[in-house]
Design an enzyme around this catalytic site. Structure first.
Site, short mmCIF file in Angstrom:
data_model
loop_
_atom_site.label_atom_id
_atom_site.label_comp_id
_atom_site.label_asym_id
_atom_site.label_seq_id
_atom_site.Cartn_x
_atom_site.Cartn_y
_atom_site.Cartn_z
N CYS A 93 0.83 -1.21 0.00
CA CYS A 93 0.00 0.00 0.00
C CYS A 93 0.86 1.26 0.00
O CYS A 93 0.37 2.35 -0.24
CB CYS A 93 -0.94 0.01 1.20
SG CYS A 93 -0.08 0.02 2.77
N CYS A 96 -2.49 -3.02 8.63
CA CYS A 96 -2.14 -1.68 9.10
C CYS A 96 -1.66 -1.73 10.55
O CYS A 96 -0.81 -0.94 10.95
CB CYS A 96 -3.33 -0.74 8.97
SG CYS A 96 -4.19 -0.87 7.40
FE1 FES Z 1 -1.61 0.07 4.29
FE2 FES Z 1 -3.35 0.84 5.98
S1 FES Z 1 -3.68 0.47 3.87
S2 FES Z 1 -1.25 0.63 6.30
#
Ligand code: FES
Length: 126
Positions: A35, A104
């Site tokens: 991400c 996360c």
């Molecule tokens: Fe990657 Fe939250 S989407 S840390």
């Protein structure tokens, strides 16, 4: 739409302990290549206790809420206790995270642990 607990929303809207410690005793960063989110943790240590914990998070709302929660959980703890904080503990304290947001919470605990490792390796070198 995933739903977030009130605790997640609260820590996202009012993150605790945000910032940088200029003369930190330990610094640790962790990122997720998928991400692209990342965070950096700073700690102050006195007599084996985490007297201050701050962080900077460049990430999604859940990552911000997780770093805020990790900082609160770790502050005032011994190094050993802080090392024992797991990703699962963080998610549980936040009253759960949507499944696709569980990664996360990994960032927060891992970055904190790296900051502690950084402190310990410096302490070993004297
Ligand atoms: Fe990657 Fe939250 S989407 S840390």
């Amino acid at each position: 739409m995933p739903t977030y607990s009130e605790k997640v929303m609260d820590h996202f809207a009012n993150p605790r302990n945000v910032g940088e410690i200029e003369d930190a005793d330990g610094v640790g960063s962790e990122g997720n290549p998928v991400c692209g989110d990342m965070m950096e943790f700073y700690i102050k240590v006195d007599d084996g206790l985490l007297t201050d914990v701050k962080y900077k998070t460049f990430g999604c709302g859940a990552a911000i809420a997780c770093s805020s929660m990790v900082s609160e959980m770790a502050k005032g703890k011994t190094l050993e206790e802080a090392k024992g904080i797991t990703n699962r503990d963080v998610a549980a304290e936040l009253e759960g995270l949507p499944k696709n947001k569980l990664h996360c919470s990994n960032l927060g605990a891992d970055a904190l642990h790296k900051a502690i490792e950084d402190y310990e390796s410096k302490a070993r070198e004297g």
